[in-house]
Structure formats: structure tokens, C-alpha cells
Design an enzyme around this catalytic site. Structure first.
Site, PDB file in Angstrom:
ATOM      1  N   GLU A  36       0.866  -1.172   0.000  1.00 17.90           N
ATOM      2  CA  GLU A  36       0.000   0.000   0.000  1.00 17.90           C
ATOM      3  C   GLU A  36       0.906   1.227   0.000  1.00 17.90           C
ATOM      4  OE1 GLU A  36      -2.770   0.344   3.279  1.00 17.90           O
ATOM      5  OE2 GLU A  36      -3.487   2.267   2.511  1.00 17.90           O
ATOM      6  N   ARG A 263       5.010 -13.094   9.631  1.00 14.39           N
ATOM      7  CA  ARG A 263       5.551 -11.739   9.529  1.00 14.39           C
ATOM      8  C   ARG A 263       6.896 -11.681  10.224  1.00 14.39           C
ATOM      9  NH1 ARG A 263       1.793  -7.597   8.305  1.00 14.39           N
ATOM     10  NH2 ARG A 263       2.772  -5.721   9.105  1.00 14.39           N
ATOM     11  N   LYS A 273       3.791   1.750  10.066  1.00 12.68           N
ATOM     12  CA  LYS A 273       3.853   3.036   9.370  1.00 12.68           C
ATOM     13  C   LYS A 273       3.304   4.154  10.249  1.00 12.68           C
ATOM     14  CE  LYS A 273       3.218   0.628   5.052  1.00 12.68           C
ATOM     15  NZ  LYS A 273       2.178   0.059   4.208  1.00 12.68           N
TER      16      LYS A 273
HETATM   17  P1  ATP Z   1       2.567  -2.076   8.055  1.00 15.11           P
HETATM   18  O1  ATP Z   1       1.745  -2.854   9.030  1.00 15.11           O
HETATM   19  O2  ATP Z   1       4.003  -2.012   8.367  1.00 15.11           O
HETATM   20  O3  ATP Z   1       2.002  -0.743   7.770  1.00 15.11           O
HETATM   21  P2  ATP Z   1       1.359  -3.445   5.851  1.00 15.11           P
HETATM   22  O4  ATP Z   1       1.141  -4.889   6.036  1.00 15.11           O
HETATM   23  O5  ATP Z   1       0.187  -2.548   5.936  1.00 15.11           O
HETATM   24  O6  ATP Z   1       2.556  -2.949   6.733  1.00 15.11           O
HETATM   25  P3  ATP Z   1       1.589  -3.466   3.014  1.00 15.11           P
HETATM   26  O7  ATP Z   1       2.087  -2.349   2.208  1.00 15.11           O
HETATM   27  O8  ATP Z   1       0.141  -3.781   2.974  1.00 15.11           O
HETATM   28  O9  ATP Z   1       2.060  -3.174   4.489  1.00 15.11           O
HETATM   29  O10 ATP Z   1       2.414  -4.786   2.770  1.00 15.11           O
HETATM   30  C1  ATP Z   1       2.695  -5.312   1.502  1.00 15.11           C
HETATM   31  C2  ATP Z   1       3.030  -6.769   1.629  1.00 15.11           C
HETATM   32  O11 ATP Z   1       4.128  -6.961   2.502  1.00 15.11           O
HETATM   33  C3  ATP Z   1       1.880  -7.577   2.186  1.00 15.11           C
HETATM   34  O12 ATP Z   1       1.746  -8.750   1.408  1.00 15.11           O
HETATM   35  C4  ATP Z   1       2.288  -7.889   3.585  1.00 15.11           C
HETATM   36  O13 ATP Z   1       1.784  -9.133   3.990  1.00 15.11           O
HETATM   37  C5  ATP Z   1       3.813  -7.913   3.502  1.00 15.11           C
HETATM   38  N1  ATP Z   1       4.401  -7.522   4.777  1.00 15.11           N
HETATM   39  C6  ATP Z   1       4.206  -6.385   5.452  1.00 15.11           C
HETATM   40  N2  ATP Z   1       4.872  -6.391   6.610  1.00 15.11           N
HETATM   41  C7  ATP Z   1       5.543  -7.570   6.676  1.00 15.11           C
HETATM   42  C8  ATP Z   1       6.406  -8.184   7.629  1.00 15.11           C
HETATM   43  N3  ATP Z   1       6.734  -7.575   8.766  1.00 15.11           N
HETATM   44  N4  ATP Z   1       6.896  -9.414   7.359  1.00 15.11           N
HETATM   45  C9  ATP Z   1       6.578 -10.030   6.221  1.00 15.11           C
HETATM   46  N5  ATP Z   1       5.768  -9.513   5.270  1.00 15.11           N
HETATM   47  C10 ATP Z   1       5.241  -8.305   5.488  1.00 15.11           C
HETATM   48 MG    MG Z   2      -1.492  -3.706   4.522  1.00 10.05          MG
END
Ligand code: ATP
Ligand code: MG
Length: 558
Positions: A36, A263, A273
Site C-alpha cells: 500500500e 511476519r 507506518k
Molecule cells: P505495516 O503494518 O508495516 O504498515 P502493511 O502490512 O500494511 O505494513 P503493506 O504495504 O500492505 O504493508 O504490505 C505489503 C506486503 O508486505 C503484504 O503482502 C504484507 O503481507 C507484507 N508484509 C508487510 N509487513 C511484513 C512483515 N513484517 N513481514 C513479512 N511480510 C510483510
Molecule cells: Mg497492509
């Protein structure tokens, strides 16, 4: 192709192998990475990027970089550019860039189809009320009073929602699934909400925006993603992912398979974020690329290499198990890589003056030394030696101590690549600090192979620079931003900020660093690995400390 070798496959590769065995044509394999664009990518994302893109390489399958831009609040072009830059830095290439917003029209048409099939309805209740009626997984939910609206009325209302007849928050479109389901995700989830917000790609075209739930699987389906890999928190959403897909499924296409992995969390850091944004707002860090946070750009600015990051992910592996990794392991990976690629130089961080009384005044000897004693292909350079030197303050002990193996009065040590010296006396400044250490050197002891073996076990070697030839170097010393192992667990995470996370000092470097290029790595001997971030070739050099030469964590109790 070696991917057919069954050993060492991680569980996702095993699933893919099974799918191929069961008839999935290899050319139908396709992956996506779906960030995102509402912040910068962090170390956790590296895991997901590495997983998807490595699989793409392994199966020669396309990988789509799809921006999941369903929420115009907080998303923007700057984040899109940073995400592209970070993936490129990691050395991966996407086959195509796409945006969830590319499919807003299709999603809208499918939503109409669901309404026509009596599988979705417009609910005029407040978000709060909807939440209350959902109850919890121990108590069955309550149907909305609008659940049984006629199809015609629903179509009419949904079109009005789209055409801007209603206020934000006044109604939503919900899937009609089951308010009694033990899985909360199935209790009539929201598909659309009204937002009068300009979208960075679609502008003001839409005032209804699809939710992640209604978007993600459908985008996977449109793009014919064979394996949709996501982190474990989406496991409970899988029935919903499949429910939606079944409503739009056309037998000619493949139905994407969602697979969850754990994760990644790295100690002493935060990656959320929202929390990073908070730190920026409060001026605790400068930006999303601050070298003290574990965003990819922060790590890059600090001096981390892409291969060390990939190596880190490869070593921790892809599993469903808890993935809490200590930061010392990330440091181990960069140390390991830089040990191979970084030339050695001498820099004194905290200078103390040393005079060799029996060395000729004004004489300079240019000593030949290896740039990397472990790899002779790095070649040699010349370093100047003279009567006046700097050594590290903490390499000298004023009081004679039994277990102190560096310099003290009456004891001998070797100056790296140069001579053996003995300290004879020292003088003090008015304030009580040591001013100068007076030594004598042994002219016969110049460093060569013979001498090295002779003194190998007994004599400590210190780094030094010649005062006359040394150049000042600004050094950013970093420590972890948090003093707590898992700051993210706590809403008051900012209470654990390390006041010493950044410390700027001026060191003294050997003159060869004058020629150093921005973006190159060095081992400052006996200290650590450093990254040149500024050099205008006018004695104005800045280096970041990336990691200490040895693991510092064993000593620390935080
Ligand atoms: P955050 O919680 O840090 O804001 P998010 O999950 O909202 O992160 P996205 O931009 O939606 O961030 O993530 C893109 C991809 O990266 C998704 O498929 C998500 O599952 C993966 N992802 C995000 N954080 C992690 C992590 N800590 N470990 C492994 N994969 C991750
Ligand atoms: Mg997300």
C-alpha cells in the site's frame, strides 16, 4: 533446472511443486508484491519482496508490482517512487506495475453483479452500529434491518452512493454472507465506503472506494496470480477471499491460491507506518529514510548492502513459525558481507597524542600495507608514519592494570603495519586529561612477516594515524533507536527511545581516505564498518558507522 531438487524447499515451494504435479502449467505461475503506498517499505517487506521475486526467478514466472491504493487517505506518489526505488535497490525487477485503482470500474461492475444475485446490500447504519451488531466470535451477530432490501432498491442506492448523493459515513455496501459465522470476517463485511477524497491516480472520479477485502483477491484474479502470498494475519480472511472469488469466478481463468507466511519482526525497532509517522511528526527522526530505522531506505542510507539484506532473509527462511529475529543477526549479515568487500583503513575516533622521542623530527616513512590482509586482490597502499601520532584514547591506560593488554607505561605494543613501541611517561593538561604519551620505538621491529609471527601471540596491535598527515572525518555513530527489545508491543513506545541513538564525532583518518568515493564501504580497523556519505575532497568527509567490528550485544544488557 535445479528447482526440481526436492531438498531444501520451503513450504511454499513445496505447495507450488505439488500444484505443478497436479497439472498447473508452469507458464501459468505468477506472483505479485502488493504494497500500500502509504509509507516506505521496511525490513519486514524485504521478506515478502524476496519471497515473491525469488520465486519469480526460480519458476521464470512474472512478478507484478501492484500498488494496493484503495484508501486515498495517506497514499501518494512519493511513496510509490520510494517503493520502486527500494525494490530496485534490492536488485529485483518487476514485469509490470499495476494499481488496484486500475480495476475500480471492474470492481464496481462486479459489485453490481453481487447485488443482482442478492449477495450484497446497502446498509445505512453507522459504522459503530455495524460493529456492535457484529458482536464477537463467542456471540452470534445480529442482522441489519436493511439486510433484506430489494435488489432494485439496493442497486438504486448503490448507484446513488457512487454518484455522490450521500454523505461520508452515511451508508456502506456490505456482502451478504452470514452474521452467525464463527469467523468474524464473514459477518457481512464492508465492500464499499464513501470518501470524498481525491485519489492520487483517479482524482475525483470516485467517491466510493472498495475495501481491501473486496479488492485484493479480485485483483489477484484479474491479473491471474497463481499464488497470492501474504502474511499470517490474513489467514482468517481466506474464507472471505475465496467467497468473493467464487462469486465472480469464470472457469476459463485460474483461481489464485492464498498462502500465508509469518511476519518478520526485528528486535529494538518499530516498523508500523503509523508509528514511524509519529516519530517523524515529533522530530525524533528526520524522515522515513533516517539511518536509525529499519526502512529499506534507512538501512541503505546507513550503509547496508542489498546482498546483506537478502542474505538475512534467506537465512531466517520462509515459514509459518514466529519470526522474531534479534537485530544482532541482521548486524551479523552486514558484517559478514562487508568483511569480504570493504578495504581496511586506519581511523582514530577519539584521538590521543603519542610522541616517539627517538624518531627523527620531520621524517616521514611511507609504509606499504595491504588493503585487505584476508584478500590480497585488494592490493596495497602507502600510509605515512612519523614522530607524532594519534592513537585511540581508550587504547591507553594511565594506571597500570593487570588485564589491560593495550598501551600502558613500561609496556610494549605494536603499531599496526609499523613498529613496536614502548610507553615511557605521559604529561597531563591543566584539566587533568592526558596531553601526550612519550614512547620509544625499536627501529629493528618494522612490520614484516618474520616479526609478525614472532610476536603474534604476545603483542597487541593498535591502529594509529600520523598527526601531520591525518585528515579530519565527521563520523555518525549510531545505536538502536529503542532501548527495549520489543518497543512495538507498547503504545508508549516513544518512552523507550535511546537518547544516544545518534552521536556525531570528529575522528582523524589516514590520508588515503581523501580519495574515497561517496557510497563506498570501509573497515576502520579494530572499530567497525563505515560508509562514506559525503566527500567534497576538501577535507570535508562524513562517514556513517554501520556496525561494530565485533558483536556488541553480548556485553549489553538493555
Ligand atoms: P505495516 O503494518 O508495516 O504498515 P502493511 O502490512 O500494511 O505494513 P503493506 O504495504 O500492505 O504493508 O504490505 C505489503 C506486503 O508486505 C503484504 O503482502 C504484507 O503481507 C507484507 N508484509 C508487510 N509487513 C511484513 C512483515 N513484517 N513481514 C513479512 N511480510 C510483510
Ligand atoms: Mg497492509
Amino acid at each position: 533446472m535445479n528447482y526440481r531438487i526436492k531438498s531444501n524447499l520451503h513450504f511454499i515451494e513445496k505447495i507450488i511443486e505439488e500444484d505443478i504435479k497436479n497439472g498447473l502449467p508452469i507458464e501459468k505461475i505468477k506472483f505479485r508484491f502488493p504494497p500500500e503506498p502509504n509509507g516506505y517499505l521496511h525490513i519486514g517487506h524485504v521478506k515478502s519482496i524476496y519471497l515473491n521475486f525469488q520465486l519469480g526467478i526460480k519458476y521464470q514466472a512474472p512478478v507484478i508490482l501492484r500498488f494496493d491504493d484503495t484508501n486515498p487517505i495517506g497514499e501518494n506518489e512519493q511513496f510509490i517512487e520510494s517503493i520502486k526505488q527500494d525494490i530496485t535497490f534490492l536488485g529485483f525487477k518487476w514485469n509490470k506495475v499495476s494499481y488496484a485503482s486500475d480495476y475500480f470500474q471492474t470492481l464496481y461492475e462486479w459489485a453490481i453483479k453481487l447485488i443482482q444475485n442478492n449477495q450484497a446490500y446497502v446498509d445505512n447504519q453507522s459504522k459503530k452500529n455495524i460493529k456492535i451488531q457484529r458482536k464477537n466470535s463467542y456471540t452470534i451477530g445480529i442482522n441489519s434491518k436493511h439486510r433484506n432490501r430489494s435488489i432494485l432498491e439496493n442497486i438504486n442506492l448503490f448507484q446513488k452512493m457512487k454518484n455522490g448523493f450521500f454523505q461520508e459515513g452515511s451508508c456502506v455496501l456490505r456482502a451478504k454472507i452470514n452474521m452467525e459465522s464463527p469467523n468474524m470476517n464473514m459477518r457481512d463485511p464492508i465492500m464499499y465506503r464513501i470518501l470524498y477524497k481525491k485519489h492520487h491516480r483517479t482524482g475525483n472520479k470516485w467517491c466510493i472506494y472498495p475495501t481491501y477485502d473486496w479488492t485484493h483477491g479480485q485483483c489477484d484474479y484479474i491479473e491471474e496470480i497463481s499464488h497470492s502470498l501474504c502474511s499470517l494475519e490474513f489467514e482468517n480472511k481466506k474464507p472471505l477471499y475465496n467467497w468473493f472469488l467464487n462469486k465472480i469466478f469464470d472457469k476459463k481463468k485460474i483461481i489464485p491460491k492464498q498462502i500465508e507466511f509469518s511476519r518478520l519482526h526485528v528486535s529494538h525497532s518499530i516498523t508500523s507506518k503509523r508509528k514511524i509517522n509519529f516519530l517523524i511528526q515529533k522530530n525524533i527522526i528526520r524522515s522515513w529514510s533516517d539511518p536509525r530505522i529499519l526502512t529499506i531506505s534507512g538501512l541503505r542510507n546507513k550503509g547496508y548492502t542489498s546482498s546483506s539484506l537478502k542474505n538475512f532473509i534467506q537465512k531466517i527462511g520462509i515459514t509459518k513459525r514466529n519470526n522474531n529475529i534479534d537485530i544482532s543477526f541482521l548486524e551479523f549479515c552486514i558484517r559478514n558481507h562487508l568483511n569480504k568487500i570493504a578495504p581496511r583503513v586506519m581511523v582514530v575516533l577519539s584521538p590521543l597524542k603519542l610522541i616517539i622521542d627517538n624518531y627523527i623530527e620531520n621524517k616521514t616513512e611511507w609504509i606499504n600495507t595491504q588493503n585487505n590482509p584476508e584478500d590480497l586482490s585488494f592490493g596495497k597502499r602507502k600510509i605515512p608514519f612519523s614522530r607524532y601520532l594519534y592513537i585511540e584514547k581508550n587504547d591507553f591506560s594511565e594506571k597500570n592494570k593487570k588485564n589491560f593488554f593495550r598501551l600502558q607505561i613500561g609496556k610494549k605494543i605494536r603499531l599496526k603495519s609499523a613498529y613496536i613501541i614502548q610507553a615511557n611517561f605521559f604529561t597531563k593538561k591543566k584539566n587533568g586529561d592526558i596531553d601526550e604519551i612519550h614512547c620509544t620505538y625499536d627501529p629493528e621491529s618494522q612490520y614484516n612477516k618474520k616479526n609478525r609471527t614472532h610476536h603474534k601471540n604476545t603483542m597487541k596491535t593498535l591502529h594509529w594515524v600520523s598527526i601531520k598527515h591525518s585528515i579530519p572525518i565527521k563520523i555518525n555513530l549510531y545505536q538502536t533507536l529503542f532501548l527495549k527489545k520489543k518497543p512495538e508491543e507498547d503504545e508508549d513506545f516513544y518512552n523507550y527511545i535511546n537518547p544516544k541513538s545518534k552521536n556525531e564525532i570528529i575522528g582523524q583518518a589516514e590520508p588515503s581516505l581523501k580519495q574515497s568515493q561517496i557510497g563506498t564501504h570501509f573497515q576502520f580497523q579494530r572499530i567497525g564498518y563505515f560508509y562514506i556519505v559525503k566527500n567534497n575532497h576538501n577535507n570535508d568527509i562524513t562517514a556513517n558507522k554501520i556496525v561494530s567490528i565485533k558483536n556488541q550485544w553480548k556485553k549489553k544488557i538493555l
